[in-house]
Design an enzyme around this catalytic site. Structure first.
Site, PDB file in Angstrom:
ATOM      1  N   GLU A 132      93.668  62.779  61.622  1.00  0.00           N
ATOM      2  CA  GLU A 132      93.649  64.178  61.146  1.00  0.00           C
ATOM      3  C   GLU A 132      95.040  64.804  61.055  1.00  0.00           C
ATOM      4  O   GLU A 132      95.279  65.892  61.563  1.00  0.00           O
ATOM      5  CB  GLU A 132      92.738  65.017  62.059  1.00  0.00           C
ATOM      6  CG  GLU A 132      91.324  64.458  62.151  1.00  0.00           C
ATOM      7  CD  GLU A 132      90.405  65.273  63.063  1.00  0.00           C
ATOM      8  OE1 GLU A 132      90.879  66.199  63.740  1.00  0.00           O
ATOM      9  OE2 GLU A 132      89.194  64.968  63.082  1.00  0.00           O
ATOM     10  N   ASN A 134      93.155  58.031  59.710  1.00  0.00           N
ATOM     11  CA  ASN A 134      91.741  58.435  59.714  1.00  0.00           C
ATOM     12  C   ASN A 134      91.654  59.956  59.536  1.00  0.00           C
ATOM     13  O   ASN A 134      92.471  60.696  60.077  1.00  0.00           O
ATOM     14  CB  ASN A 134      91.149  58.027  61.075  1.00  0.00           C
ATOM     15  CG  ASN A 134      89.662  58.162  61.177  1.00  0.00           C
ATOM     16  OD1 ASN A 134      88.927  57.707  60.292  1.00  0.00           O
ATOM     17  ND2 ASN A 134      89.171  58.778  62.248  1.00  0.00           N
ATOM     18  N   HIS A 193      81.781  63.102  58.416  1.00  0.00           N
ATOM     19  CA  HIS A 193      80.852  63.994  59.123  1.00  0.00           C
ATOM     20  C   HIS A 193      80.259  64.909  58.055  1.00  0.00           C
ATOM     21  O   HIS A 193      80.895  65.864  57.619  1.00  0.00           O
ATOM     22  CB  HIS A 193      81.598  64.817  60.174  1.00  0.00           C
ATOM     23  CG  HIS A 193      82.167  63.996  61.285  1.00  0.00           C
ATOM     24  ND1 HIS A 193      81.364  63.369  62.226  1.00  0.00           N
ATOM     25  CD2 HIS A 193      83.441  63.670  61.599  1.00  0.00           C
ATOM     26  CE1 HIS A 193      82.132  62.705  63.078  1.00  0.00           C
ATOM     27  NE2 HIS A 193      83.395  62.868  62.717  1.00  0.00           N
ATOM     28  N   GLU A 250      83.074  57.461  61.117  1.00  0.00           N
ATOM     29  CA  GLU A 250      82.415  58.418  62.028  1.00  0.00           C
ATOM     30  C   GLU A 250      81.214  59.080  61.363  1.00  0.00           C
ATOM     31  O   GLU A 250      80.990  60.288  61.510  1.00  0.00           O
ATOM     32  CB  GLU A 250      83.407  59.510  62.476  1.00  0.00           C
ATOM     33  CG  GLU A 250      84.677  58.977  63.097  1.00  0.00           C
ATOM     34  CD  GLU A 250      85.607  60.048  63.665  1.00  0.00           C
ATOM     35  OE1 GLU A 250      85.174  61.210  63.837  1.00  0.00           O
ATOM     36  OE2 GLU A 250      86.768  59.719  63.942  1.00  0.00           O
ATOM     37  N   ASP A 272      78.009  60.850  60.291  1.00  0.00           N
ATOM     38  CA  ASP A 272      76.779  61.504  60.730  1.00  0.00           C
ATOM     39  C   ASP A 272      76.421  62.539  59.678  1.00  0.00           C
ATOM     40  O   ASP A 272      77.254  62.925  58.862  1.00  0.00           O
ATOM     41  CB  ASP A 272      76.839  62.087  62.157  1.00  0.00           C
ATOM     42  CG  ASP A 272      78.030  62.966  62.446  1.00  0.00           C
ATOM     43  OD1 ASP A 272      78.669  63.450  61.497  1.00  0.00           O
ATOM     44  OD2 ASP A 272      78.320  63.201  63.637  1.00  0.00           O
TER      45      ASP A 272
HETATM   46  C1  XIL Z   1      84.556  64.267  69.337  1.00  0.00           C
HETATM   47  C2  XIL Z   1      83.615  63.739  70.409  1.00  0.00           C
HETATM   48  O1  XIL Z   1      82.444  63.270  69.785  1.00  0.00           O
HETATM   49  C3  XIL Z   1      83.274  64.820  71.399  1.00  0.00           C
HETATM   50  O2  XIL Z   1      82.520  64.287  72.484  1.00  0.00           O
HETATM   51  C4  XIL Z   1      84.542  65.470  71.940  1.00  0.00           C
HETATM   52  O3  XIL Z   1      84.203  66.560  72.771  1.00  0.00           O
HETATM   53  C5  XIL Z   1      85.421  65.956  70.799  1.00  0.00           C
HETATM   54  O4  XIL Z   1      85.698  64.861  69.921  1.00  0.00           O
HETATM   55  N1  XIL Z   1      86.703  63.609  64.765  1.00  0.00           N
HETATM   56  C6  XIL Z   1      87.161  62.625  65.600  1.00  0.00           C
HETATM   57  C7  XIL Z   1      86.466  62.351  66.879  1.00  0.00           C
HETATM   58  O5  XIL Z   1      88.080  61.875  65.217  1.00  0.00           O
HETATM   59  O6  XIL Z   1      87.346  61.899  67.878  1.00  0.00           O
HETATM   60  C8  XIL Z   1      85.718  63.571  67.376  1.00  0.00           C
HETATM   61  O7  XIL Z   1      84.974  63.204  68.518  1.00  0.00           O
HETATM   62  C9  XIL Z   1      84.839  64.117  66.287  1.00  0.00           C
HETATM   63  C10 XIL Z   1      85.653  64.536  65.094  1.00  0.00           C
END
Ligand code: XIL
Length: 360
Positions: A175, A216, A252, A281, A283
């Protein structure tokens, strides 16, 4: 063969039925039957034709983010993970704040638990993440520029070295861009200047030449200012010979927004830079309460993500950010949202799972 199974759902189902009626244990069904709690947790029983697990539907790595505590404490959670997935990502345990909350004092307990699980079960591991503007320890904030530079180098070297040869891919930087395509104003950017990203990749590569090194980010699934910035950076880093090997797409998603336009062709344009791409990641959240119609839309989104990765030959991984609604960051992060995963809280497959698995 695997791709044929994927593309021809009916053939897949037929295979499963024939296998079961012949009384044979295939490679895919053996783990479920060998572990009683897997059979129970995943709703599989010895009479019903077993579904082919996700990990056996594709040549790609199929992963889930995992919390070390659930992995260690919940047998049913661990069993379904083992059965369905070929890769794991530490949801938090490999972040800097977890590994080195106090300067020079490492706590490897969570990361080691995940690595132990992966070794025992033959899973590949995605390392997440070496440098991120979130979840880094507070002591970094007080360092001078030169101290911070040494701390970043030392952190990357120590962590990557510890698991050298065992982590398939590392999210080296996470990020690092704003949505308008400018560099995010993190302490790393502010104190170390533009070159810090190239340095981070070089240090990681020195520590483990065999690991694939990724950048990422989220909201990069379509052509926009941020994805263009990543594209330009990766192209320029590669021209300079910096060891960048992949681009991770967090994906996400929410059914309250449309599916990212041109998702597959966007993956392809990155792949055409000569790097791997990965869904890192995934979802798909929804505003609660859950309805059949929302679950159906969610299934569409998951299917499109899965199919896009299958269609792009350099897409090597489909990882979800947690596989069950029992353990998902979504309800804690997005007010009134949830039910974002492939399995429900009782570890039953949801319509999205059934959509991407033709044998289900
Ligand atoms: C999130 C975790 O799922 C949580 O448990 C934590 O509190 C915060 O981070 N992008 C990412 C991940 O790269 O590392 C994040 O994970 C979600 C968003």
């Amino acid at each position: 063969m695997l791709r044929a199974l994927r593309d021809h759902g009916r053939l897949g189902r037929l295979c499963a039925v024939l296998t079961a009626s012949a009384g044979l244990l295939t490679l895919q069904t053996a783990p479920a039957l060998a572990t009683p709690d897997t059979a129970e947790a995943s709703g599989v029983n010895a009479q019903a034709p077993a579904r082919t697990p996700l990990k056996d539907l594709t040549d790609n790595h199929v992963g889930s983010a995992v919390a070390a505590s659930a992995l260690v404490n919940e047998n049913d959670y661990r069993s379904v993970l083992t059965e369905e997935f070929s890769s794991v990502t530490a949801e938090n345990a490999m972040k800097w704040s977890e590994l080195e909350p106090n300067r020079g004092r490492y706590d490897w307990s969570g990361a080691d638990a995940i690595m132990d699980y992966a070794r025992q079960h033959g899973k590949s591991v995605r390392g997440h993440t070496l440098v991120w503007h979130k979840q880094h320890p507070g002591w970094l904030n007080n360092l001078s520029a030169s101290e911070l530079r040494s701390a970043v180098k030392n952190h990357i070297t120590t962590v990557v070295n510890r698991y050298e040869g065992e982590i398939r891919a590392w999210d080296v930087v996470n990020e690092v861009f704003n949505s308008d395509g400018t560099r995010r104003d993190s302490i790393f950017q502010r104190k170390l200047g533009d070159g810090w990203i190239a340095d981070a990749f070089r240090w990681a590569h020195q520590a483990d030449p065999s690991a694939k090194l990724y950048i990422n980010d989220y909201n990069t699934g379509w052509v926009n200012d941020k994805s263009n910035a990543i594209y330009d950076l990766v192209r320029s880093l590669r021209q300079q010979g910096v060891p960048v090997h992949g681009v991770g797409f967090q994906t996400h998603l929410s059914i309250d927004y449309s599916f990212p336009g041109g998702f597959q062709s966007n993956l392809q344009r990155f792949a055409d830079l000569g790097v791997d791409v990965a869904i890192t990641e995934a979802d798909v959240r929804m505003t609660l309460p859950v309805t059949d119609s929302k679950l159906n839309t969610q299934a569409d989104y998951y299917e499109r993500l899965w199919n896009a990765c299958e269609a792009v030959s350099r897409c090597v991984e489909f990882t979800t950010w947690g596989y069950t609604d029992r353990h998902s960051w979504v309800p804690n992060t997005f007010d009134g949202q949830g039910a974002a995963c492939l399995f429900d809280e009782s570890l039953n497959p949801k319509p999205a799972y059934n959509r991407i698995n033709p044998t289900a």
